[in-house]
Write a protein that holds these residues in place. Structure first.
Motif, PDB file in Angstrom:
ATOM      1  N   VAL A 476       6.081   7.416   2.659  1.00 59.65           N
ATOM      2  CA  VAL A 476       5.873   6.117   2.004  1.00 59.65           C
ATOM      3  C   VAL A 476       5.475   6.317   0.547  1.00 59.65           C
ATOM      4  CG1 VAL A 476       4.383   4.084   1.939  1.00 59.65           C
ATOM      5  CG2 VAL A 476       5.325   4.863   4.124  1.00 59.65           C
ATOM      6  N   THR A 477       4.514   7.200   0.325  1.00 63.31           N
ATOM      7  CA  THR A 477       4.063   7.467  -1.051  1.00 63.31           C
ATOM      8  C   THR A 477       5.176   8.103  -1.878  1.00 63.31           C
ATOM      9  OG1 THR A 477       1.821   7.805  -0.203  1.00 63.31           O
ATOM     10  CG2 THR A 477       2.274   8.570  -2.441  1.00 63.31           C
ATOM     11  N   PHE A 478       5.892   9.034  -1.260  1.00 62.36           N
ATOM     12  CA  PHE A 478       7.001   9.706  -1.948  1.00 62.36           C
ATOM     13  C   PHE A 478       8.054   8.695  -2.374  1.00 62.36           C
ATOM     14  CE2 PHE A 478      11.015  11.965  -2.158  1.00 62.36           C
ATOM     15  CZ  PHE A 478      10.691  13.168  -2.767  1.00 62.36           C
ATOM     16  N   ASP A 479       8.428   7.779  -1.479  1.00 60.51           N
ATOM     17  CA  ASP A 479       9.449   6.774  -1.801  1.00 60.51           C
ATOM     18  C   ASP A 479       8.978   5.832  -2.906  1.00 60.51           C
ATOM     19  OD1 ASP A 479      11.096   7.870   0.090  1.00 60.51           O
ATOM     20  OD2 ASP A 479      10.765   6.324   1.607  1.00 60.51           O
ATOM     21  N   LEU A 480       7.704   5.454  -2.880  1.00 59.11           N
ATOM     22  CA  LEU A 480       7.163   4.594  -3.932  1.00 59.11           C
ATOM     23  C   LEU A 480       7.229   5.293  -5.289  1.00 59.11           C
ATOM     24  CD1 LEU A 480       4.050   3.032  -2.142  1.00 59.11           C
ATOM     25  CD2 LEU A 480       6.128   1.830  -2.859  1.00 59.11           C
ATOM     26  N   ASN A 481       6.888   6.577  -5.300  1.00 59.78           N
ATOM     27  CA  ASN A 481       6.963   7.332  -6.548  1.00 59.78           C
ATOM     28  C   ASN A 481       8.407   7.480  -7.042  1.00 59.78           C
ATOM     29  OD1 ASN A 481       4.242   7.591  -6.548  1.00 59.78           O
ATOM     30  ND2 ASN A 481       4.179   9.765  -6.042  1.00 59.78           N
ATOM     31  N   THR A 482       9.333   7.605  -6.080  1.00 58.07           N
ATOM     32  CA  THR A 482      10.745   7.668  -6.459  1.00 58.07           C
ATOM     33  C   THR A 482      11.177   6.368  -7.116  1.00 58.07           C
ATOM     34  OG1 THR A 482      11.224   9.197  -4.639  1.00 58.07           O
ATOM     35  CG2 THR A 482      13.095   8.024  -5.586  1.00 58.07           C
ATOM     36  N   GLU A 483      10.727   5.234  -6.575  1.00 55.94           N
ATOM     37  CA  GLU A 483      11.049   3.935  -7.172  1.00 55.94           C
ATOM     38  C   GLU A 483      10.485   3.826  -8.588  1.00 55.94           C
ATOM     39  OE1 GLU A 483      13.016   1.591  -6.293  1.00 55.94           O
ATOM     40  OE2 GLU A 483      13.540   2.454  -4.355  1.00 55.94           O
ATOM     41  N   GLU A 484       9.259   4.316  -8.775  1.00 58.38           N
ATOM     42  CA  GLU A 484       8.657   4.286 -10.113  1.00 58.38           C
ATOM     43  C   GLU A 484       9.455   5.145 -11.084  1.00 58.38           C
ATOM     44  OE1 GLU A 484       4.636   5.532  -9.619  1.00 58.38           O
ATOM     45  OE2 GLU A 484       4.075   3.774  -8.425  1.00 58.38           O
ATOM     46  N   LEU A 485       9.908   6.292 -10.612  1.00 60.81           N
ATOM     47  CA  LEU A 485      10.709   7.165 -11.459  1.00 60.81           C
ATOM     48  C   LEU A 485      12.038   6.513 -11.797  1.00 60.81           C
ATOM     49  CD1 LEU A 485      10.889   9.873 -12.892  1.00 60.81           C
ATOM     50  CD2 LEU A 485      11.668  10.897 -10.740  1.00 60.81           C
ATOM     51  N   ASN A 486      12.607   5.800 -10.826  1.00 57.11           N
ATOM     52  CA  ASN A 486      13.849   5.070 -11.083  1.00 57.11           C
ATOM     53  C   ASN A 486      13.662   4.047 -12.205  1.00 57.11           C
ATOM     54  OD1 ASN A 486      16.221   5.761  -9.655  1.00 57.11           O
ATOM     55  ND2 ASN A 486      15.352   5.033  -7.735  1.00 57.11           N
ATOM     56  N   LYS A 487      12.549   3.327 -12.152  1.00 57.20           N
ATOM     57  CA  LYS A 487      12.287   2.301 -13.172  1.00 57.20           C
ATOM     58  C   LYS A 487      12.104   2.922 -14.545  1.00 57.20           C
ATOM     59  CE  LYS A 487      10.168  -0.935  -9.910  1.00 57.20           C
ATOM     60  NZ  LYS A 487       8.897  -1.566  -9.459  1.00 57.20           N
ATOM     61  N   SER A 488      11.540   4.130 -14.568  1.00 59.83           N
ATOM     62  CA  SER A 488      11.292   4.763 -15.865  1.00 59.83           C
ATOM     63  C   SER A 488      12.591   5.095 -16.586  1.00 59.83           C
ATOM     64  CB  SER A 488      10.444   6.026 -15.692  1.00 59.83           C
ATOM     65  OG  SER A 488      11.214   7.089 -15.174  1.00 59.83           O
ATOM     66  N   PHE A 489      13.674   5.229 -15.845  1.00 57.32           N
ATOM     67  CA  PHE A 489      14.954   5.519 -16.486  1.00 57.32           C
ATOM     68  C   PHE A 489      15.421   4.352 -17.349  1.00 57.32           C
ATOM     69  CE2 PHE A 489      15.269   9.120 -13.678  1.00 57.32           C
ATOM     70  CZ  PHE A 489      16.030  10.019 -14.402  1.00 57.32           C
ATOM     71  N   GLU A 490      14.947   3.168 -17.017  1.00 59.90           N
ATOM     72  CA  GLU A 490      15.318   2.012 -17.821  1.00 59.90           C
ATOM     73  C   GLU A 490      14.732   2.108 -19.226  1.00 59.90           C
ATOM     74  OE1 GLU A 490      13.990  -1.344 -15.632  1.00 59.90           O
ATOM     75  OE2 GLU A 490      15.160  -0.861 -13.840  1.00 59.90           O
ATOM     76  N   ASN A 491      13.620   2.860 -19.356  1.00 61.55           N
ATOM     77  CA  ASN A 491      12.962   3.017 -20.658  1.00 61.55           C
ATOM     78  C   ASN A 491      13.307   4.336 -21.335  1.00 61.55           C
ATOM     79  OD1 ASN A 491      11.547   0.551 -20.256  1.00 61.55           O
ATOM     80  ND2 ASN A 491      10.134   1.636 -18.881  1.00 61.55           N
ATOM     81  N   SER A 492      14.121   5.165 -20.666  1.00 59.60           N
ATOM     82  CA  SER A 492      14.645   6.419 -21.224  1.00 59.60           C
ATOM     83  C   SER A 492      13.565   7.347 -21.775  1.00 59.60           C
ATOM     84  CB  SER A 492      15.665   6.105 -22.339  1.00 59.60           C
ATOM     85  OG  SER A 492      16.719   5.335 -21.843  1.00 59.60           O
ATOM     86  N   HIS A 493      12.613   7.725 -20.934  1.00 61.37           N
ATOM     87  CA  HIS A 493      11.620   8.709 -21.345  1.00 61.37           C
ATOM     88  C   HIS A 493      12.284  10.081 -21.500  1.00 61.37           C
ATOM     89  CE1 HIS A 493       8.418   5.892 -20.970  1.00 61.37           C
ATOM     90  NE2 HIS A 493       8.592   5.706 -19.672  1.00 61.37           N
ATOM     91  N   GLU A 494      11.800  10.868 -22.443  1.00 62.94           N
ATOM     92  CA  GLU A 494      12.440  12.150 -22.761  1.00 62.94           C
ATOM     93  C   GLU A 494      12.419  13.125 -21.589  1.00 62.94           C
ATOM     94  OE1 GLU A 494      10.845  13.863 -26.249  1.00 62.94           O
ATOM     95  OE2 GLU A 494      11.495  12.248 -27.580  1.00 62.94           O
ATOM     96  N   ASP A 495      11.346  13.082 -20.799  1.00 58.05           N
ATOM     97  CA  ASP A 495      11.215  14.065 -19.720  1.00 58.05           C
ATOM     98  C   ASP A 495      11.821  13.589 -18.414  1.00 58.05           C
ATOM     99  OD1 ASP A 495       9.378  12.086 -19.223  1.00 58.05           O
ATOM    100  OD2 ASP A 495       7.803  13.451 -18.527  1.00 58.05           O
ATOM    101  N   ASP A 496      12.512  12.448 -18.429  1.00 58.03           N
ATOM    102  CA  ASP A 496      13.045  11.885 -17.189  1.00 58.03           C
ATOM    103  C   ASP A 496      14.060  12.808 -16.518  1.00 58.03           C
ATOM    104  OD1 ASP A 496      11.478   9.700 -17.268  1.00 58.03           O
ATOM    105  OD2 ASP A 496      12.998   8.308 -18.003  1.00 58.03           O
ATOM    106  N   GLU A 497      14.954  13.430 -17.288  1.00 58.72           N
ATOM    107  CA  GLU A 497      15.987  14.276 -16.704  1.00 58.72           C
ATOM    108  C   GLU A 497      15.366  15.453 -15.956  1.00 58.72           C
ATOM    109  OE1 GLU A 497      19.215  14.091 -16.295  1.00 58.72           O
ATOM    110  OE2 GLU A 497      19.294  12.111 -17.214  1.00 58.72           O
ATOM    111  N   THR A 498      14.366  16.063 -16.554  1.00 56.24           N
ATOM    112  CA  THR A 498      13.692  17.187 -15.891  1.00 56.24           C
ATOM    113  C   THR A 498      13.021  16.732 -14.616  1.00 56.24           C
ATOM    114  OG1 THR A 498      13.315  18.262 -18.013  1.00 56.24           O
ATOM    115  CG2 THR A 498      11.951  18.988 -16.171  1.00 56.24           C
ATOM    116  N   ARG A 499      12.346  15.592 -14.686  1.00 57.99           N
ATOM    117  CA  ARG A 499      11.664  15.056 -13.502  1.00 57.99           C
ATOM    118  C   ARG A 499      12.675  14.673 -12.426  1.00 57.99           C
ATOM    119  NH1 ARG A 499       8.542  10.198 -15.787  1.00 57.99           N
ATOM    120  NH2 ARG A 499       7.695  10.020 -13.665  1.00 57.99           N
ATOM    121  N   ALA A 500      13.799  14.118 -12.847  1.00 53.49           N
ATOM    122  CA  ALA A 500      14.823  13.713 -11.881  1.00 53.49           C
ATOM    123  C   ALA A 500      15.391  14.921 -11.145  1.00 53.49           C
ATOM    124  CB  ALA A 500      15.937  12.955 -12.582  1.00 53.49           C
ATOM    125  N   LYS A 501      15.690  15.991 -11.867  1.00 51.62           N
ATOM    126  CA  LYS A 501      16.233  17.190 -11.231  1.00 51.62           C
ATOM    127  C   LYS A 501      15.242  17.777 -10.239  1.00 51.62           C
ATOM    128  CE  LYS A 501      19.455  18.566 -14.873  1.00 51.62           C
ATOM    129  NZ  LYS A 501      19.815  19.572 -15.892  1.00 51.62           N
TER     130      LYS A 501
END
Length: 587
Positions: A476-501
């Protein structure tokens, strides 16, 4: 979620005409079993089409355990109470009888599953089973010949408007055999009869004992065949696998001209787009019909590291549509189900089509599902008939000369093409893999609850249930964090690609750990029997149903309990490791 402009543009490129042209060629070219000249023509056709689409393609030659059945060489005769000949067809991978044939008393076993043999002694007898009733024919044959010691098997074809032989195979050993299981292949002769003749045999049994004579042969063994593969590389090494079997019985319209046509069309459209984040690979399986999934297992065995490390999803494209199937649906394991459900629902709404949601998931071992053990998420998208009025699986014409192109429809094939394309398009372009582990944890908890009911006091599963609850909390916590990471892509943070991989790699690892335990008995390095009745949620624990029938004071009980304790430890390890992985990327 609504369709993006990019998705709409890609869908607009799907050609109903091109796809239907391929379906017609495959259906009208007739039977094309692996290892035959007719099949080799189909291999060249696929390669030429892909070359024309500028898709990288090759045909890999491999050794496959095949059968070249002598369809006209089956003698079936009622010896008593009154002699009469019956039209019959040998099933591929059966045992040859020799010139002396086989004779025995006939015993009706309904579907031919394990429960159907209750209170029946069929040793050295010939059993009569219904194709229309489960389990699948390879498992019927395994139960009859290997587990119950029958001398022969007769399978009754579907009830149909015409006399039909639903051709097929009785090899339950999945993929190429090994020294451990090669002697399990087709120990007994196995024939197919029409529904009309099968019902006459059943009526004869109502009047008293019936004796049957069988004589026939099969030509089975190692043979070379070529399997086309194609790829569209992505920016990353990860990829989606789309597979459809190209070997086929008889006319082969719905099984599987439409599947091959669909796979070719998806490859064509994807090749016309700009490179995506992930790649796509296309397999045109051999050894599906007369070899039982030798091609899909060969691909896994010979590409082990790449599949395990980089294959993010497998879509099985077998009979994705037929005439009259105008409703979209999906069948997916829990990790991808929410994504698949939303994606096809989006497509249906965009087109004004009907969508039917399938609730729940039961693992199944058929249709080139060779990747459950390695932990690749497995899903299927198809069209079905309205109002739940489903045809018999595959239609009454299944694997017969009646499976012509008229049993297919360009409109429903067009639907299937777009559905497969959209699913692959999204998986290949989303920054984060569309996995959700809370549904997996819920599914595992439900499976354990059912097993606890079966076990009673015979084996304490409470520890496993607690570990499954721990996995759910982490999921549950993991999925919630995944959703938060998904939303961060809308703001294009520089470290998003590394975090996504990093997140994607963890999601793949969790699948590789938990899926084999949930859906297979043999695990990563083996393959379960085709159509096996033991493929149920968390299969390693299902012998509990046998344990509870035994006297606790007997050696049999104690030995089986020892085995089950060890299997429970295997489940425990998987749950603990999956929980650790989820928590590692959450904290």
């Amino acid at each position: 979620m609504v369709l993006t402009d990019f998705e709409k543009e890609a869908l607009s490129r799907v050609s109903k005409e091109k796809s239907w042209e391929h379906a017609k060629w495959f259906a009208e070219s007739g039977q094309k079993l692996s290892g035959t000249p007719e099949n080799e023509k189909a291999v060249e056709y696929v390669l030429n089409v892909l070359k024309g689409y500028h898709v990288q393609a090759k045909a890999v030659e491999y050794q496959s355990w095949l059968d070249f059945p002598k369809l006209t060489e089956a003698e079936l005769r009622v010896m008593a109470p009154k002699k009469r000949d019956i039209d019959a067809m040998p099933l591929a991978q059966m045992a040859s009888t020799g010139p002396e044939g086989v004779e025995g008393e006939l015993v009706y076993v309904a579907g031919g599953g394990l429960e159907d043999y209750k209170d029946k002694n069929v040793k050295d007898k010939i059993v009569l089973a219904e194709f229309e009733l489960g389990p699948a024919r390879p498992w019927k044959n395994y139960v009859a010949g290997v587990l119950k010691g029958a001398a022969g098997l007769i399978v009754i074809s579907y009830h149909a408007p015409s006399r039909v032989f639903n051709r097929g195979t009785v090899k339950s050993v999945w993929g190429n055999p090994t020294p451990k299981n090669i002697n399990e292949i087709g120990r007994i002769p196995a024939f197919l009869v029409t529904n009309e003749d099968g019902n006459e045999l059943k009526q004869l049994l109502q009047s008293g004992p019936v004796r049957i004579f069988m004589r026939g042969r099969s030509e089975r063994g190692w043979a070379r065949t070529r399997q086309p593969t194609a790829s569209i590389p992505g920016e990353e090494a990860d990829y989606v696998l789309l597979g459809s079997h190209m070997d086929a019985w008889a006319a082969a319209g719905s099984c599987n001209a439409v599947g091959v046509a669909c796979t070719l069309e998806v490859a064509r459209v994807l090749s016309s787009l700009k490179p995506m984040r992930r790649g796509a690979e296309f397999l045109f399986f051999q050894g599906h019909e007369t070899g039982i999934m030798t091609g899909s297992t060969y691909y896994l065995d010979s590409n082990w590291d790449r599949v395990k490390q980089h294959c993010v999803a497998y879509l099985n494209d077998d009979t994705p549509c037929m005439i009259g199937t105008t409703v979209y649906t999906v069948d997916s394991d829990p990790v991808c189900h929410d994504f698949m459900d939303q994606t096809i629902k989006d497509l249906a709404e965009y087109e004004g089509a009907e969508y039917r949601r399938i609730v729940g998931y039961t693992p199944w071992k058929a249709g080139d599902q060779s990747y459950l053990g390695v932990g690749v998420p497995s899903t299927r998208v198809l069209t079905v008939t309205p109002n739940g009025e489903e045809e018999k699986p595959g239609g009454w014409w299944y694997h017969s000369e009646y499976d012509t192109i008229e049993k297919c429809d360009p409109e429903t094939l067009y639907m299937a093409n777009k559905a497969h394309l959209l699913v692959i398009l999204r998986i290949c372009t989303l920054p984060l893999l569309p996995y959700r582990f809370t549904p997996v944890a819920d599914w595992t908890l439900t499976a354990l609850d059912e097993l606890k009911k079966i076990s009673g006091d015979a084996l304490d599963l409470s520890g496993l249930s607690e570990k499954a609850k721990g996995f759910k909390e982490a999921a549950v916590t993991f999925d919630l964090n995944t959703e938060e990471l998904n939303k961060s892509f809308e703001n294009s943070h520089e470290d998003d690609e590394t975090r996504a991989k990093s997140r994607n790699a963890t999601m793949l690892k969790i699948c590789r750990v938990i899926n084999p335990i949930n859906y297979t008995l043999s695990g990563p390095y083996g393959q379960d029997h085709y159509g096996a009745e033991y493929i149920k949620p968390i299969p390693v624990l299902h012998p509990l149903s046998e344990l509870v029938k035994l006297n606790p004071d007997t050696s049999s009980f104690k030995a089986l309990k020892t085995k089950l304790v060890r299997e429970a430890n295997r489940v425990s390890d998987a749950l603990c490791e999956a929980t650790w992985l989820a928590q590692l990327k959450t904290n």
